[in-house]
Design an enzyme around this catalytic site. Structure first.
Site, PDB file in Angstrom:
ATOM      1  NE  ARG A  76      -5.200  -2.939   4.746  1.00 19.83           N
ATOM      2  CZ  ARG A  76      -5.931  -2.863   3.766  1.00 19.83           C
ATOM      3  NH1 ARG A  76      -7.055  -2.158   4.042  1.00 19.83           N
ATOM      4  NH2 ARG A  76      -5.745  -3.527   2.549  1.00 19.83           N
ATOM      5  CE1 TYR A  87       4.419  -6.505   4.922  1.00 16.99           C
ATOM      6  CE2 TYR A  87       4.024  -8.758   5.666  1.00 16.99           C
ATOM      7  CZ  TYR A  87       3.972  -7.715   4.654  1.00 16.99           C
ATOM      8  OH  TYR A  87       3.468  -8.107   3.504  1.00 16.99           O
ATOM      9  CG  ASP A 115      -4.934   1.995   6.649  1.00 18.75           C
ATOM     10  OD1 ASP A 115      -6.028   2.791   6.879  1.00 18.75           O
ATOM     11  OD2 ASP A 115      -4.529   1.582   5.431  1.00 18.75           O
ATOM     12  CG  ASP A 150      -2.006  -0.998   1.258  1.00 10.26           C
ATOM     13  OD1 ASP A 150      -2.412  -1.409   0.018  1.00 10.26           O
ATOM     14  OD2 ASP A 150      -2.419  -1.707   2.553  1.00 10.26           O
TER      15      ASP A 150
END
Length: 303
Positions: A179, A66, A80, A38
């Site tokens: 998310r 991550y 998010d 993203d």
């Protein structure tokens, strides 16, 4: 030009933006990314160039790592920090480190996730975010993903306040929505939650320490040093066994023939035939002919 460019995608850019810019910088059309990040997310984005585009799917399917900041107290449309608030709990909260660790433990292993409405998953031929932008809601198919490890990076013993934030590290399979995972952590704790920020620190065999920025790529091209930062296809295939071909089967391998299955394919889903450390072909078990193997990818121009 063939190989993998380990790019550090900066915030504010889409993965497609990176590919578009790299095609101009490298003066080649054969450029492809290995999994969308993203725009608000930064991190490791391996880019395939030339013949390496043939193995882009391997890198897309590889596990990812991550680091995320989870915020407890508010859910959003997009799950998010970018989205509009859906639910908010402004009460004073107190969560112990052990409660957090317990919540993370319940979400480690194979878990089920429902993709967020603002995602690229297709339903009835349209991406979910297309429905979301029109204010439409459709039934979303749940999927199973694997969380290999879920580690708490923040070290406070007690987290308290109207809004609680903490940092986690996630090693996961393809298709995991971090998310959504943040929302699930909040559910385990009994509060609305969202992902406040996200960085991808590794993708398959590529990590942050390998990576270069678009600016550094441009500088390398100008200084005629681009080959110093493009990694060979073999690096991306290094998790599979390599077998140096013998003269007796070289012709069959180069012609992509179906062959009796190699013993190593009983323990691995792929093997790489090479010559002088250069990959020639990736072989896999034949899907319908037991005891045989077939080529899945060929790299004749690298030989």
């Amino acid at each position: 030009m063939n190989g993998i460019l380990p790019l550090w995608k900066e915030k504010g850019m889409t993965s497609h933006d990176c590919v578009f810019k790299l095609r101009k910088i490298l003066r080649t059309k054969k450029v492809g990314h290995t999994g969308t990040l993203d725009p608000q997310v930064e991190g490791v984005l391996p880019i395939c160039i030339g013949q390496a585009t043939r193995i882009a799917e391997y890198l897309t399917d590889a596990g990812k790592t991550y680091e995320a900041v989870v915020s407890i107290g508010r859910t959003t449309e997009t799950e998010d920090a970018e989205g509009e608030t859906v639910e908010q709990d402004i009460s004073y909260k107190k969560v112990t480190k052990q409660q957090l660790l317990d919540a993370l433990a319940t979400l480690t292993g194979v878990i089920e996730q429902t993709p967020p409405m603002y995602s690229a998953v297709k339903v009835n031929g349209k991406r979910l975010y297309e429905y979301a932008r029109k204010g439409e809601t459709v039934e979303r198919p749940s999927r199973k993903v694997t969380i290999y490890s879920l580690e708490l990076l923040s070290d406070e013993e007690v987290y308290e306040g109207n809004e609680i934030t903490f940092r986690i590290r996630i090693a996961c399979s393809k298709g995991t929505y971090i998310r959504t995972l943040a929302v699930q952590i909040g559910e385990q704790l009994g509060y609305p939650a969202h992902m406040a920020s996200l960085v991808r620190t590794a993708s398959g065999t590529f990590s942050a320490k390998n990576c270069v920025t678009l600016k550094q790529v441009e500088e390398s091209v100008n200084e005629d040093k681009i080959n110093e930062i493009i990694l060979p296809i073999e690096y991306a295939l290094s998790s599979y066994p390599f077998i140096e071909i013998t003269q007796s089967i070289e012709k069959q391998i180069l012609n992509g023939q179906i062959l009796p299955i190699h013993a190593l394919l009983k323990e691995n889903d792929k093997i790489v035939f090479s010559k002088g450390d250069k990959a020639l072909a990736v072989y896999v078990p034949h899907p319908s002919k037991e005891g045989l193997m077939k080529p899945e990818k060929m790299f004749p121009e690298l030989s």
